[in-house]
Scaffold this active site. Structure first.
Site, PDB file in Angstrom:
ATOM      1  N   ASN A 154      44.306  91.075 -17.320  1.00 23.36           N
ATOM      2  CA  ASN A 154      44.740  90.714 -18.681  1.00 23.36           C
ATOM      3  C   ASN A 154      45.210  89.270 -18.826  1.00 23.36           C
ATOM      4  O   ASN A 154      45.051  88.677 -19.889  1.00 23.36           O
ATOM      5  CB  ASN A 154      45.813  91.695 -19.178  1.00 23.36           C
ATOM      6  CG  ASN A 154      47.019  91.755 -18.283  1.00 23.36           C
ATOM      7  OD1 ASN A 154      46.993  91.282 -17.139  1.00 23.36           O
ATOM      8  ND2 ASN A 154      48.088  92.328 -18.781  1.00 23.36           N
ATOM      9  N   PRO A 178      41.462  87.503  -7.779  1.00 14.96           N
ATOM     10  CA  PRO A 178      41.529  87.924  -9.181  1.00 14.96           C
ATOM     11  C   PRO A 178      40.926  89.314  -9.335  1.00 14.96           C
ATOM     12  O   PRO A 178      40.231  89.794  -8.434  1.00 14.96           O
ATOM     13  CB  PRO A 178      40.643  86.905  -9.912  1.00 14.96           C
ATOM     14  CG  PRO A 178      40.126  85.956  -8.895  1.00 14.96           C
ATOM     15  CD  PRO A 178      40.411  86.503  -7.540  1.00 14.96           C
ATOM     16  N   GLU A 180      38.165  91.833 -10.382  1.00  9.03           N
ATOM     17  CA  GLU A 180      36.705  91.620 -10.441  1.00  9.03           C
ATOM     18  C   GLU A 180      36.224  91.515 -11.896  1.00  9.03           C
ATOM     19  O   GLU A 180      35.145  90.996 -12.177  1.00  9.03           O
ATOM     20  CB  GLU A 180      35.973  92.757  -9.734  1.00  9.03           C
ATOM     21  CG  GLU A 180      36.155  94.079 -10.444  1.00  9.03           C
ATOM     22  CD  GLU A 180      35.586  95.272  -9.691  1.00  9.03           C
ATOM     23  OE1 GLU A 180      34.390  95.246  -9.383  1.00  9.03           O
ATOM     24  OE2 GLU A 180      36.343  96.216  -9.442  1.00  9.03           O
ATOM     25  N   VAL A 231      50.289 101.333 -11.460  1.00 10.53           N
ATOM     26  CA  VAL A 231      51.134 102.058 -10.510  1.00 10.53           C
ATOM     27  C   VAL A 231      50.301 102.692  -9.381  1.00 10.53           C
ATOM     28  O   VAL A 231      50.667 102.558  -8.204  1.00 10.53           O
ATOM     29  CB  VAL A 231      52.015 103.105 -11.230  1.00 10.53           C
ATOM     30  CG1 VAL A 231      52.727 104.004 -10.230  1.00 10.53           C
ATOM     31  CG2 VAL A 231      53.033 102.405 -12.125  1.00 10.53           C
ATOM     32  N   GLU A 251      54.304  94.046  -9.506  1.00  3.40           N
ATOM     33  CA  GLU A 251      54.429  93.970 -10.966  1.00  3.40           C
ATOM     34  C   GLU A 251      53.482  95.016 -11.533  1.00  3.40           C
ATOM     35  O   GLU A 251      52.275  94.784 -11.612  1.00  3.40           O
ATOM     36  CB  GLU A 251      54.026  92.573 -11.458  1.00  3.40           C
ATOM     37  CG  GLU A 251      54.984  91.478 -11.069  1.00  3.40           C
ATOM     38  CD  GLU A 251      56.325  91.566 -11.774  1.00  3.40           C
ATOM     39  OE1 GLU A 251      56.476  92.382 -12.701  1.00  3.40           O
ATOM     40  OE2 GLU A 251      57.229  90.818 -11.375  1.00  3.40           O
ATOM     41  N   CYS A 285      51.334  94.645 -19.875  1.00  5.91           N
ATOM     42  CA  CYS A 285      52.116  95.622 -19.101  1.00  5.91           C
ATOM     43  C   CYS A 285      53.467  95.942 -19.733  1.00  5.91           C
ATOM     44  O   CYS A 285      53.936  97.063 -19.678  1.00  5.91           O
ATOM     45  CB  CYS A 285      52.328  95.078 -17.699  1.00  5.91           C
ATOM     46  SG  CYS A 285      52.996  93.412 -17.721  1.00  5.91           S
ATOM     47  N   GLU A 459      59.287  88.107 -10.709  1.00  3.14           N
ATOM     48  CA  GLU A 459      58.547  86.857 -10.802  1.00  3.14           C
ATOM     49  C   GLU A 459      59.341  85.925 -11.708  1.00  3.14           C
ATOM     50  O   GLU A 459      60.223  86.349 -12.460  1.00  3.14           O
ATOM     51  CB  GLU A 459      57.148  87.103 -11.375  1.00  3.14           C
ATOM     52  CG  GLU A 459      56.322  87.961 -10.435  1.00  3.14           C
ATOM     53  CD  GLU A 459      54.820  87.856 -10.628  1.00  3.14           C
ATOM     54  OE1 GLU A 459      54.328  88.197 -11.705  1.00  3.14           O
ATOM     55  OE2 GLU A 459      54.138  87.433  -9.668  1.00  3.14           O
TER      56      GLU A 459
HETATM   57  P1  NDP Z   1      44.483  97.771 -11.224  1.00  2.00           P
HETATM   58  O1  NDP Z   1      45.679  98.370 -10.582  1.00  2.00           O
HETATM   59  O2  NDP Z   1      43.275  98.588 -11.399  1.00  2.00           O
HETATM   60  O3  NDP Z   1      44.020  96.483 -10.370  1.00  2.00           O
HETATM   61  C1  NDP Z   1      44.901  95.415 -10.080  1.00  2.00           C
HETATM   62  C2  NDP Z   1      44.312  94.569  -8.962  1.00  2.00           C
HETATM   63  O4  NDP Z   1      44.386  95.275  -7.723  1.00  2.00           O
HETATM   64  C3  NDP Z   1      42.833  94.238  -9.171  1.00  2.00           C
HETATM   65  O5  NDP Z   1      42.573  92.939  -8.703  1.00  2.00           O
HETATM   66  C4  NDP Z   1      42.157  95.287  -8.307  1.00  2.00           C
HETATM   67  O6  NDP Z   1      40.854  94.943  -7.921  1.00  2.00           O
HETATM   68  C5  NDP Z   1      43.100  95.326  -7.115  1.00  2.00           C
HETATM   69  N1  NDP Z   1      43.005  96.528  -6.306  1.00  2.00           N
HETATM   70  C6  NDP Z   1      42.534  97.763  -6.648  1.00  2.00           C
HETATM   71  N2  NDP Z   1      42.656  98.621  -5.610  1.00  2.00           N
HETATM   72  C7  NDP Z   1      43.220  97.925  -4.581  1.00  2.00           C
HETATM   73  C8  NDP Z   1      43.612  98.246  -3.247  1.00  2.00           C
HETATM   74  N3  NDP Z   1      43.457  99.476  -2.748  1.00  2.00           N
HETATM   75  N4  NDP Z   1      44.164  97.282  -2.479  1.00  2.00           N
HETATM   76  C9  NDP Z   1      44.363  96.039  -2.977  1.00  2.00           C
HETATM   77  N5  NDP Z   1      44.007  95.663  -4.209  1.00  2.00           N
HETATM   78  C10 NDP Z   1      43.448  96.597  -5.022  1.00  2.00           C
HETATM   79  O7  NDP Z   1      44.994  97.148 -12.585  1.00  2.00           O
HETATM   80  P2  NDP Z   1      44.139  96.521 -13.783  1.00  2.00           P
HETATM   81  O8  NDP Z   1      43.414  95.313 -13.289  1.00  2.00           O
HETATM   82  O9  NDP Z   1      43.376  97.606 -14.456  1.00  2.00           O
HETATM   83  O10 NDP Z   1      45.310  95.993 -14.739  1.00  2.00           O
HETATM   84  C11 NDP Z   1      46.008  96.818 -15.602  1.00  2.00           C
HETATM   85  C12 NDP Z   1      47.309  97.280 -14.963  1.00  2.00           C
HETATM   86  O11 NDP Z   1      48.068  96.158 -14.539  1.00  2.00           O
HETATM   87  C13 NDP Z   1      48.183  98.024 -15.939  1.00  2.00           C
HETATM   88  O12 NDP Z   1      48.768  99.139 -15.332  1.00  2.00           O
HETATM   89  C14 NDP Z   1      49.251  97.010 -16.293  1.00  2.00           C
HETATM   90  O13 NDP Z   1      50.438  97.568 -16.735  1.00  2.00           O
HETATM   91  C15 NDP Z   1      49.401  96.265 -15.006  1.00  2.00           C
HETATM   92  N6  NDP Z   1      49.975  94.946 -15.250  1.00  2.00           N
HETATM   93  C16 NDP Z   1      51.257  94.701 -14.852  1.00  2.00           C
HETATM   94  C17 NDP Z   1      51.860  93.494 -15.125  1.00  2.00           C
HETATM   95  C18 NDP Z   1      53.254  93.196 -14.678  1.00  2.00           C
HETATM   96  O14 NDP Z   1      53.578  92.025 -14.535  1.00  2.00           O
HETATM   97  N7  NDP Z   1      54.124  94.174 -14.465  1.00  2.00           N
HETATM   98  C19 NDP Z   1      51.151  92.454 -15.886  1.00  2.00           C
HETATM   99  C20 NDP Z   1      49.795  92.801 -16.211  1.00  2.00           C
HETATM  100  C21 NDP Z   1      49.248  94.020 -15.918  1.00  2.00           C
HETATM  101  P3  NDP Z   1      39.612  95.262  -8.911  1.00  2.00           P
HETATM  102  O15 NDP Z   1      40.136  95.629 -10.241  1.00  2.00           O
HETATM  103  O16 NDP Z   1      38.888  93.995  -8.943  1.00  2.00           O
HETATM  104  O17 NDP Z   1      38.893  96.385  -8.292  1.00  2.00           O
END
Ligand code: NDP
Length: 485
Positions: A154, A178, A180, A231, A251, A285, A459
């Site tokens: 996002n 980042p 994907e 989460v 986060e 988030c 952060e």
């Molecule tokens: P995801 O949890 O799906 O993915 C977050 C990142 O983690 C992506 O780069 C993803 O890779 C990577 N990832 C996935 N599985 C693994 C693993 N097993 N080990 C290491 N890395 C992994 O979140 P989204 O990208 O869908 O983002 C939305 C979520 O993020 C929401 O829940 C939102 O609330 C939260 N968020 C929290 C914020 C905060 O500051 N608290 C701010 C912004 C968002 P890939 O997707 O490329 O497969």
């Protein structure tokens, strides 16, 4: 300068673009049209190994660089980001679909704020002197080593900078992966840091899905992982990092409450709820997606919200008049539509919005639910889309108890003209980042993060320093050592 969304190569490692076409191809889709605008390749083992090796090598020298010089590099990078804000914003819009009206003021600019802030305090990061009579002790603040940053889709530019800036200021190196879904912007952050004078290897960007993230979080030569994500991913990454006792910052997601009392200024409360539910098409988030409105104000709140939602300008994100863009992907649109259906099926009243638009891309109109009750799915689970749920309450006690009845604890807000009540209620809400008569402000000077299932660590602000450095304590004896034998 206008960036071509087609990156020069997939990864940025050891100060230069790096390609390895053996990695699986990832298509970058412009969410407003569904068109493929770029392609990158997932990092192979060789790319990951090079990122780790160069990061560790560069970090040793960076840690020995005077902090004032480290700060100067970050300050220069901040200035370059500001100069290129428009081009970076266009790229961010292509990566995420967020309207240019937003990206011009919220993405590269907040990234620059972080670089500037941590650049500024770098030279002031000191330990302390501890007097112990004749003897004394001191502490030294040391970097952790090689940090990994993993981002959500996002806020790709902001997340990269919020993690890189404190990490680099403290003398660490960072490998950033980042999402994907949005791989482009972080590459530009890397380019700018190098141009600003950051030694090669200190900020590497590698592309890939969760498996690349997992390879980094389990890597024995990585000292810290900072994740922004959901989460379920947080649980996996935390567990993986535990194996080698890596430091973590998490986060994660939220289901944050916003409590609006009868005496609130109606337009401010409605404005706060718009900022907390529909900015970035609701994909934030910290959003206050459970809006508790006191009984005496609720009908007027709903009516005013419906009226103001009519002012949403939904259209070409590159048109600066547009203030509501598409969702990031077909999958996200499908998830959000699924929640809308569940909300209706479980008895919530859809006041307006929620329709998909008959055009290419991933569009839906902002949705407003009334009559939502605490046990409904849309009241419990993070939707991560433009869906606002209104809950009615009568007493302060009731509002606080219901607001806290969630596993999440990222943010919370209160709208009231009664200042004592505002502080009393905020002090009782279980959340890490709170707002009084406002919502979703995130200045770099203020710590940001969650409690309960929403996260670990903070952060931004001085608080972030504790999560990118560690203290070494040194006892200094001035007299003779007395030993029993
Ligand atoms: P995801 O949890 O799906 O993915 C977050 C990142 O983690 C992506 O780069 C993803 O890779 C990577 N990832 C996935 N599985 C693994 C693993 N097993 N080990 C290491 N890395 C992994 O979140 P989204 O990208 O869908 O983002 C939305 C979520 O993020 C929401 O829940 C939102 O609330 C939260 N968020 C929290 C914020 C905060 O500051 N608290 C701010 C912004 C968002 P890939 O997707 O490329 O497969």
């Amino acid at each position: 300068m206008r960036y071509d969304p087609q990156p020069k190569a997939s990864h940025f490692v050891d100060g230069a673009y790096v390609e390895d076409t053996a990695g699986a191809e990832i298509e970058v889709v412009y969410p407003a049209t569904g068109e493929v605008i770029a392609r990158v390749h997932e990092a192979t083992e060789a790319v990951i190994a090079k990122a780790v090796e160069s990061g560790r090598r560069a970090q040793a020298e960076w840690a020995a660089t005077p902090p004032r010089e480290r700060g100067r590099v970050l300050a220069r990078a901040a200035a370059l980001m500001r100069e290129r804000n428009r081009a970076l914003s266009v790229l961010e819009t292509q990566d995420t679909g967020k309207p240019l009206q937003e990206t011009l003021v919220a993405d590269a600019t907040s990234g620059a704020d972080a670089l500037e802030y941590f650049g500024g305090i770098s030279a002031g990061l000191t330990g302390e002197h501890i007097p112990l009579g004749e003897d004394w002790a001191y502490t030294m603040r040391e970097p952790l080593g090689l940090c990994v940053g993993i981002g959500a889709w996002n806020y790709p530019t902001q997340i990269a900078c919020w993690k890189a800036a404190p990490a680099l200021a403290c003398g660490n190196a960072m490998i950033f992966k980042p999402s994907e879904t949005t791989p482009l912007s972080a590459l530009k952050v890397a380019e700018i840091l190098i141009e600003a004078g950051l030694p090669a290897g200190l900020f590497n960007v590698v592309q890939g899905a969760g498996s690349v993230g997992a390879a980094l979080t389990t890597h024995p030569k990585v000292d810290k992982v900072s994740l922004t994500g959901s989460v379920p991913t947080g649980r996996k990454v935390y567990a993986a990092a535990a194996n080698s006792l890596k430091h973590v910052t998490m986060e994660l997601g939220g289901k944050s409450p916003m409590v609006v009392f009868d005496d609130a200024d109606l337009d401010d409360a409605v404005g706060g709820a718009i900022m907390g539910n529909f900015y970035s098409s609701g994909q934030i988030c910290s959003n206050g997606t459970r809006v508790f409105v006191q009984k005496g104000l609720k009908d007027r709140f709903i009516a005013r919200m419906q009226e103001r939602l009519g002012g949403a300008v939904i259209g070409d994100p590159m048109d600066e008049d547009t203030n509501f863009g598409p969702l990031v992907s077909a999958r996200q649109l499908e998830i959000v539509q699924g929640y809308l259906e569940k909300g209706k099926a479980e008895g919530a009243r859809l006041v307006c919005g929620g329709e998909t638009l008959d055009r290419a891309g991933y569009w839906m109109t902002p949705a407003l639910f009334d009559g939502v009750t605490d046990e409904m799915t849309i009241a419990q689970e993070e939707i991560f889309g433009p869906v606002l749920s209104v809950f009615e309450f009568e007493t302060e006690e009731e509002a606080v108890a219901r607001a806290n009845d969630t596993a999440f604890g990222l943010s919370a807000g209160v709208f009231t003209r009664d200042i004592s009540r505002a502080h009393r209620v905020i002090s009782r809400l279980e959340a890490g980042t709170c707002y009084i008569n406002s919502y979703n402000d995130a200045p770099v000077e203020m710590p940001f993060g969650g409690v309960k299932m929403s996260g670990v660590g903070r952060e931004n602000a001085k608080a972030a320093i504790d999560h990118y450095s560690q203290l070494k304590s040194v006892y200094v004896r001035m007299g003779r050592v007395e030993a029993p034998f």
